[in-house]
Design an enzyme around this catalytic site. Structure first.
Site, PDB file in Angstrom:
ATOM      1  N   ASP A 273       0.815  -1.212   0.000  1.00 10.49           N
ATOM      2  CA  ASP A 273       0.000   0.000   0.000  1.00 10.49           C
ATOM      3  C   ASP A 273       0.853   1.268   0.000  1.00 10.49           C
ATOM      4  OD1 ASP A 273      -2.628   1.263   0.356  1.00 10.49           O
ATOM      5  OD2 ASP A 273      -1.801   1.905   2.278  1.00 10.49           O
ATOM      6  N   GLU A 315       0.766  -0.586  -5.213  1.00 11.74           N
ATOM      7  CA  GLU A 315      -0.330   0.377  -5.190  1.00 11.74           C
ATOM      8  C   GLU A 315       0.322   1.745  -5.290  1.00 11.74           C
ATOM      9  OE1 GLU A 315      -3.618   2.970  -3.558  1.00 11.74           O
ATOM     10  OE2 GLU A 315      -1.782   2.595  -2.468  1.00 11.74           O
TER      11      GLU A 315
HETATM   12  C1  GLC Z   1      -4.238   3.433  -0.134  1.00  4.53           C
HETATM   13  C2  GLC Z   1      -5.598   2.798   0.022  1.00  4.53           C
HETATM   14  C3  GLC Z   1      -6.562   3.815   0.550  1.00  4.53           C
HETATM   15  C4  GLC Z   1      -6.050   4.329   1.878  1.00  4.53           C
HETATM   16  C5  GLC Z   1      -4.618   4.837   1.769  1.00  4.53           C
HETATM   17  C6  GLC Z   1      -3.988   5.065   3.118  1.00  4.53           C
HETATM   18  O1  GLC Z   1      -4.251   4.441  -1.073  1.00  4.53           O
HETATM   19  O2  GLC Z   1      -6.025   2.250  -1.196  1.00  4.53           O
HETATM   20  O3  GLC Z   1      -7.851   3.274   0.685  1.00  4.53           O
HETATM   21  O4  GLC Z   1      -6.879   5.364   2.345  1.00  4.53           O
HETATM   22  O5  GLC Z   1      -3.797   3.903   1.106  1.00  4.53           O
HETATM   23  O6  GLC Z   1      -3.680   3.867   3.741  1.00  4.53           O
END
Ligand code: GLC
Length: 611
Positions: A273, A315
């Site tokens: 993430d 991500e």
């Molecule tokens: C990523 C997730 C999102 C979250 C962010 C902070 O972008 O997809 O949903 O708010 O990380 O953890």
């Protein structure tokens, strides 16, 4: 030579090649770690400890997981097989808890799904946790969802069915309630150094001059005052999500250990993430700094040493040109798969503008990815739809138009989305389930639009993923019990509770749920059984079709040509204009034709040579 002797020689050779491979991987990790931490005292001893840590995990890899590594060829290639279809969902909203999820596996198998991506399920802080993205303990499961034993059982059940599990690991931050943060607040200097703590408001102001708020309305600023720390903690997202300090090698090693711990449970991959935010450098936006890539290179190599077939999913919701580096290079790979968020936004932009141009532009830009890695293709996910990912390929004026259109702000729009928080001149991103953005239930052609988007998504090169509920055209979330969540964070609009009554109607080909479910089943089946989907050939625009039609080919000569009509009008065109075979068969509908091709409003066809 006896059979035993041949076996012994093979085993020796395999041990030798494994140890060569381990040496090669270690070299890659060491280069990255030297660059990150080589200037720190005690670096060599620290490197030794990391190597021991990885060797220990490698030595205890379970025989069944070793067998899986061997069967998968010790690499991420398994995820590139055309049969792979992902499904992303919240465990509680989809199935209640992990045992409930295991009971729902036949449903997912029936849809054609082969790997699961549950949104964060590790123990989160109490109260608001950003949908689980504020982790209080990376080594236990959120109690309402189950236990570590349930998670292990889920991985086992999936493996028995030839399926896989990709887990969210929130590596950029911990909850303020994590033990590390608690120890830091209690005054332990070792743990204070796990986070970024800034002493003065003036320093905060200087840093913030270059930072961009992720949640400008609900969580403005990137720092949070902590009286116990007598300083401001770096909190890129929400005040309760404390950014980890990766300039501290101990943090790198802690997160590595968490990845290896989870891999040891049978997890097949990680969605890492917020990878763009891992490194901070004063005077920059602290996004996509080169060190983010070194961290990923080192983790990639070290995890491969202990758990070779475990994959990394990036991500990095950035512009295409900034996402590409997250695949790394041949010599130093990073992630095996990355969200193709530019192409996803382009799908919607093409739909909103009734023009294929945005998709053509983003497909060209996406086609330069390395062959060893894959795009994750998707239509929607749990986050807002970010239009700026289309820059610089789609002009800001068009981004603004589709943002207004899908947020339902334009007269005559079929879409019922909502704008997400933005400040100033930025183009507002959009919330809403795909079905509601397409006008399903409000407009006769709504379902055709949703089918069109998934038909294109499933024919692109890469791995398609379904977002929970899209297979039954689940609408926006207006559940009364979610009222306060919705008020606090508009993204809950597209985080509905699964509607199992609608899902139970999936065999009824007349119902909306049934039509959508069958459509996805067909796409999954055709993907899995058509040779053109093997191999990793880019989806390059082909032919010179009318402007509302996107046409591209997969698999070269003898492959599949996709023709997608993004407009509300029927279009009569020709196979030649589409770059498709003249004598064609539509793999989705089974129809055949010669020369001419008719596309209904919002129809996509997958055209193969008729034999
Ligand atoms: C990523 C997730 C999102 C979250 C962010 C902070 O972008 O997809 O949903 O708010 O990380 O953890």
């Amino acid at each position: 030579m006896t059979k035993d002797q041949t076996g012994a020689i093979r085993a020796r050779q395999s041990r030798a090649s494994n140890s060569d491979q381990a040496e090669r991987l270690w070299d890659v990790a060491r280069v990255a770690l030297d660059r990150l931490y080589g200037h720190l005292p005690g670096h060599d001893a620290w490197l030794d400890s990391v190597r021991r840590q990885v060797r220990d995990w490698a030595a205890r890899r379970r025989p069944d997981l070793r067998a899986l590594d061997a069967a998968r060829g010790d690499s991420s290639a398994w995820l590139q097989q055309p049969r792979q279809i992902g499904y992303s969902f919240y465990v509680d909203r989809f199935a209640g808890d992990l045992p409930g999820l295991i009971r729902r596996l036949p449903y997912l198998r029936g849809l054609g799904v082969t790997y699961l991506h549950p949104l964060p399920l590790l123990r989160a802080r109490d109260g608001d946790s950003d949908g689980g993205f504020a982790v209080a303990d990376f080594r236990s499961v959120e109690p309402a969802l189950g236990t570590i034993a349930d998670l292990t059982a889920l991985a086992g059940a999936l493996h028995r069915d030839g399926m896989a599990l990709i887990l969210d690991v929130v590596c950029n931050h911990t909850a303020a309630e994590h033990d590390w943060a608690k120890a830091a607040r209690a005054g332990d200097p070792r743990f204070r150094d796990y986070y970024h703590v800034v002493k003065t408001a003036a320093e905060v102001e200087a840093l913030e001059a270059d930072l961009v708020d992720v949640f400008p309305v609900t969580a403005p600023g990137s720092f949070t005052w902590s009286p116990e720390l007598d300083g401001f903690v770096w909190t890129t997202f929400h005040p309760y999500q404390w950014d980890l300090n990766y300039a501290n090698p101990a943090v790198f090693a802690e997160m590595l250990d968490i990845l290896l711990f989870l891999a040891d449970l049978g997890v097949d991959g990680f969605r890492l993430d917020s990878t763009a935010f891992l490194w901070k450098r004063a005077g920059t936006a602290c996004r996509n700094e080169p060190e983010c890539h070194l961290i990923l290179q080192a983790w990639r190599a070290l995890v491969s040493m202990a758990a070779p077939s475990v994959v990394f999913k990036a991500e990095a919701i950035e512009r295409m040109e900034t996402v590409l580096p997250f695949f790394g290079s041949g010599a130093a790979p990073e992630c095996d798969i990355a969200y193709s968020n530019g192409v996803m936004a382009a799908l919607w932009a093409s739909l909103g503008l009734e023009r294929a141009k945005p998709m053509r532009a983003l497909l060209e830009a996406a086609s330069v990815k390395p062959a060893r890695a894959s795009w994750l293709n998707y239509v929607r996910c749990h986050d807002d739809l970010i239009w700026s990912a289309l820059s610089p390929h789609v002009p800001a004026a068009h981004q603004r138009r589709v943002s207004a259109f899908f947020s339902g702000a334009e007269p005559g729009s079929y879409a019922a989305g909502a704008p997400f928080q933005t400040l100033g001149e930025d183009v507002p991103s959009t919330n809403g389930m795909a079905a509601d953005l397409c006008g399903v239930g409000r407009e006769p052609k709504g379902l055709d639009r949703l089918m069109l988007l998934y038909s294109v998504c499933f024919v692109l090169d890469g791995v398609p993923a379904i977002y929970m509920g899209d297979e039954i055209a689940l609408p926006n979330n207006h559940a009364p019990e979610d009222g306060s969540l919705l008020t606090a964070d508009g993204r809950w609009l597209h985080r509905p509770h699964m509607d199992w009554e609608a899902a139970d109607r999936r065999d009824d080909g007349q119902s909306v749920a049934g039509r959508m479910f069958r459509h996805l089943q067909t796409l999954a089946k055709v993907r899995a059984t058509t040779p053109a989907f093997r191999g990793d050939l880019p989806a390059l625009p082909a032919g010179r079709p009318p402007e509302s039609i996107l046409s591209f080919s997969r698999g070269g000569p003898g492959g599949v040509a996709c023709a997608a009509n993004f407009s509300a009008r029927p279009v009569a065109t020709t196979a030649a204009e589409l770059g498709a075979p003249s004598a064609w068969r539509d793999l989705i509908t089974g129809e055949t034709g010669d020369g001419e091709v008719a596309l209904a409003p919002y129809q996509a066809r997958w055209l193969a040579e008729r034999r």
